[in-house]
Write a protein that holds these residues in place. Structure first.
Motif, PDB file in Angstrom:
ATOM      1  N   GLY A 281       0.796  -1.230   0.000  1.00 37.94           N
ATOM      2  CA  GLY A 281       0.000   0.000   0.000  1.00 37.94           C
ATOM      3  C   GLY A 281       0.823   1.272   0.000  1.00 37.94           C
ATOM      4  N   HIS A 282       2.016   1.249  -0.564  1.00 37.84           N
ATOM      5  CA  HIS A 282       2.818   2.473  -0.641  1.00 37.84           C
ATOM      6  C   HIS A 282       2.098   3.524  -1.489  1.00 37.84           C
ATOM      7  N   THR A 283       2.127   4.751  -1.017  1.00 36.17           N
ATOM      8  CA  THR A 283       1.382   5.839  -1.653  1.00 36.17           C
ATOM      9  C   THR A 283       2.320   6.906  -2.215  1.00 36.17           C
ATOM     10  N   ALA A 284       1.707   7.924  -2.832  1.00 32.80           N
ATOM     11  CA  ALA A 284       2.474   9.087  -3.291  1.00 32.80           C
ATOM     12  C   ALA A 284       3.158   9.771  -2.110  1.00 32.80           C
ATOM     13  N   SER A 285       2.532   9.734  -0.952  1.00 27.11           N
ATOM     14  CA  SER A 285       3.132  10.326   0.249  1.00 27.11           C
ATOM     15  C   SER A 285       4.404   9.576   0.634  1.00 27.11           C
ATOM     16  N   ASP A 286       4.366   8.239   0.573  1.00 26.34           N
ATOM     17  CA  ASP A 286       5.567   7.443   0.849  1.00 26.34           C
ATOM     18  C   ASP A 286       6.669   7.760  -0.161  1.00 26.34           C
ATOM     19  N   ARG A 287       6.254   7.930  -1.412  1.00 28.62           N
ATOM     20  CA  ARG A 287       7.222   8.226  -2.469  1.00 28.62           C
ATOM     21  C   ARG A 287       7.893   9.580  -2.217  1.00 28.62           C
ATOM     22  N   ALA A 288       7.094  10.565  -1.825  1.00 32.73           N
ATOM     23  CA  ALA A 288       7.626  11.897  -1.529  1.00 32.73           C
ATOM     24  C   ALA A 288       8.576  11.847  -0.336  1.00 32.73           C
ATOM     25  N   GLU A 289       8.175  11.116   0.703  1.00 32.64           N
ATOM     26  CA  GLU A 289       9.010  11.014   1.905  1.00 32.64           C
ATOM     27  C   GLU A 289      10.322  10.301   1.605  1.00 32.64           C
ATOM     28  N   THR A 290      10.274   9.257   0.780  1.00 30.79           N
ATOM     29  CA  THR A 290      11.485   8.513   0.437  1.00 30.79           C
ATOM     30  C   THR A 290      12.426   9.385  -0.384  1.00 30.79           C
TER      31      THR A 290
END
Length: 331
Positions: free
Chosen positions: A123-132
């Motif tokens: 369930g990785h999201t755009a938010s996870d992508r931004a944080e990474t």
């Protein structure tokens, strides 16, 4: 079934990006948090259109006092939805984020292989992508680190890791869970600011959102998406240049010994610096046990134009590189 704009978006994403085929077995990684509950609900609702056979996997890291209750909660949800449930529990508590991630993917792969699932879905999201992206940028990285999470990648033989929610923000998954009254399990460690990722999530992203760009997560996720395509192109171009510099073809690549190696400097000198560095990183990946550092890559790249008889100090493991005429030798 209520068909929301998010259902339509994920349906289109899966189809346009060819994330899954019809009638496949999908193993969904469910922590119990809002992102994974949003994911499993969407896939359950889309199941009839695609003919999937779904299963839920939960990994208990044993680093919270309520971790067993969390696992029971997810198992009860799987039972309510009438789908298979698989639990993997760590032998001892895992307290490092990196170690937990490695263990989790190993556990998910083992479950998938044992039960004939072709895909593991997270369930990785755009938010996870931004944080990474921000996390890697702060630590120091090139485009490969900034591309962050990818839509799909092979996890092990015959099993693909897929992330269908990379264009969905955490705010959207929260709204979705509220709309369908999904029972979110709140992970207390997400509030613990000793973890760098939590500080990015709790402090840096809200600050950027308020002071610079209300859509900062989507903007950073789009940057990662653009970089992903560019990195893929550059890696292929560097591989072709490396093979030319080594004097080998595709069919011979797997037969070349790790050391000694020799690279034709005349071939490399004609290439742009970006490709030279990527070639050297690919070469170092063959001989180093850990990822090559910027300093390692620069040290080897400098030999492309260095005077004859130049050499490096030893790399980790003891290998050295020397210039002999038109060639760089790694011994």
């Amino acid at each position: 079934m209520v068909w929301t704009p998010l259902h339509a978006k994920i349906h289109r994403t899966i189809r346009s990006r060819h994330l899954f085929e019809r009638n496949q077995r999908l193993l969904i990684a469910v922590s119990g948090g809002q992102d994974s509950l949003c994911l499993i609900k969407l896939l359950l609702d889309l199941k009839s259109k695609w003919g999937w056979d779904l299963g839920i996997a939960h990994c208990d890291h044993r680093w919270r006092s309520d971790s067993q209750a969390n696992a029971n909660h997810v198992e009860n949800l799987a039972e309510t939805w009438g789908i298979s449930f698989y639990l993997e529990t760590a032998n001892e508590p895992i307290n490092s984020e990196a170690a937990a991630r490695d263990w989790r993917y190993q556990a998910l792969s083992a479950i998938a292989q044992a039960n004939n699932y072709q895909y593991i879905v997270t369930g990785h999201t755009a938010s996870d992508r931004a944080e990474t992206l921000l996390y890697n940028l702060i630590r120091g990285t090139g485009a490969d680190g900034l591309q962050a999470l990818t839509w799909q990648r092979p996890l092990t033989t015959g099993i693909m890791l897929v992330r269908p929610l990379l264009e969905v923000t955490r705010i959207q998954t929260e709204q979705f869970c509220q709309e369908f009254k999904l029972p979110i399990w709140e992970d207390s460690t997400n509030q613990d600011l000793q973890y760098a990722r939590n500080r990015i999530r709790q402090e840096l992203i809200p600050y950027l959102r308020e002071n610079f760009n209300p859509q900062v997560e989507s903007a950073l996720a789009q940057t990662a998406e653009l970089l992903q395509a560019e990195v893929e192109y550059l890696e292929k171009a560097a591989q072709q240049l490396r093979e030319k510099a080594l004097g080998i073809g595709d069919e011979e690549d797997s037969l070349i010994p790790l050391l000694p190696l020799r690279l034709n400097r005349r071939v490399l000198q004609k290439a742009p610096l970006a490709l030279q560095r990527r070639v050297m990183r690919q070469v170092l990946q063959q001989i180093l046990t850990d990822a090559a550092s910027f300093e390692h890559i620069e040290k080897l790249t400098a030999l492309i134009t260095a005077p004859n008889r130049s050499q490096t100090d030893p790399f980790p493991g003891g290998a050295i590189a020397q210039v002999e005429g038109d060639w760089i030798y790694l011994k």
